[in-house]
Design an enzyme around this catalytic site. Structure first.
Site, PDB file in Angstrom:
ATOM      1  N   HIS A   1      -0.322   4.399   0.369  1.00  0.00           N
ATOM      2  CA  HIS A   1      -0.982   5.517   1.043  1.00  0.00           C
ATOM      3  C   HIS A   1      -1.395   5.056   2.436  1.00  0.00           C
ATOM      4  O   HIS A   1      -1.246   3.885   2.781  1.00  0.00           O
ATOM      5  CB  HIS A   1      -2.210   5.979   0.244  1.00  0.00           C
TER       6      HIS A   1
ATOM      7  N   LYS B   1       0.840  -1.183   0.000  1.00  0.00           N
ATOM      8  CA  LYS B   1       0.000   0.000   0.000  1.00  0.00           C
ATOM      9  C   LYS B   1       0.883   1.243   0.000  1.00  0.00           C
ATOM     10  O   LYS B   1       1.821   1.338   0.794  1.00  0.00           O
ATOM     11  CB  LYS B   1      -0.886  -0.031   1.252  1.00  0.00           C
TER      12      LYS B   1
END
Length: 243
Positions: free
Chosen positions: A125, A123
């Site tokens: 973010h 991921k």
């Protein structure tokens, strides 16, 4: 019912029997003819993805928890786990429900043990990264997964934990098929270790399972068809691992 022509060396623990009974009643463990990724024709199939209701989750959580407790008692040299790790995707709920059951068994020992799992894709973010849950750096990590076939996923998990700074101290699966790793020719007369045996040899990581192929055969002696039992025995004779 199958005749009891052979006796097990040791009685099957109650939690194993209840686990197998749950697998049979919910058709999680089925018998027939199934083509594996290796191309082998297996006389049985285990689908951990079918533990879909609370009663079944309780059955597998209890079985994993008691398997881990017995494993640690039998292997006092293994460091106490800081983290239970469930590889994505099937390992995620298995690690969570097993840890809850371990805490129920002994909250003093297991109450502060954490859980963690990996993302298939990192991921970029929010909190970011490829790990959800407890950080693995400097942690003793105990891995929980469903089954092992060729050992590829096992190796990937070990490398993930290592890359995150942790150390895998044990590996537990639901079913140990006890069969030798496939080769290019899959010569049935050539002795070869199982995938779990190869992992133990390569990495020095001890492994455990809730049940083995032998437990399935024992179950069919008292609760199953003689034909299914004989097919499992033939499969074991043909593909039994050398370890």
């Amino acid at each position: 019912m199958c005749p009891t022509t052979e006796d097990s060396a040791l009685p099957t623990p109650d939690y194993k029997t209840k686990f197998l009974q749950a697998c049979l009643s919910a058709n999680i463990l089925t018998f027939g003819t199934y083509t594996l990724k290796s191309g082998r024709q297996s006389p049985y199939f285990f689908n951990a993805g079918s533990f879909q209701d609370a009663d079944l989750l309780n059955a597998i959580a209890t079985a994993y928890a008691h398997t881990i407790v017995d494993f640690l008692a039998d292997n006092p040299q293994v460091p106490w786990p800081d983290v239970l790790f469930g590889p994505a995707y099937k390992g995620i709920p298995l690690a969570c429900c097993a840890l809850l059951e371990l805490r129920r068994i002994d909250s003093a020992k297991w109450g502060k043990v954490k859980y963690s799992f990996n993302r298939k894709e990192k991921k970029d973010h929010g909190e970011g990264g490829g790990i959800v849950g407890a950080a693995l750096r400097d942690a003793n990590v105990f891995v929980i997964d469903d089954v092992v076939t060729a050992g590829t996923a096992m190796r990937e998990t070990i490398e993930i934990v290592k890359r995150e700074g942790g150390k895998v101290v044990g590996f537990v699966v639901a079913v140990d098929r006890m069969e030798k790793m496939p080769s290019s020719s899959d010569d049935d007369d050539e002795p070869r270790p199982s995938a779990m045996g190869q992992i133990r040899k390569e990495y020095g990581i001890p492994t455990a399972s809730i049940v083995t192929l032998d437990n399935l055969i024992d179950l069919l002696r008292v609760r199953g068809s003689e034909q299914d039992m004989e097919r499992l025995q033939d499969y074991r004779r043909r593909y039994l691992a050398s370890d």
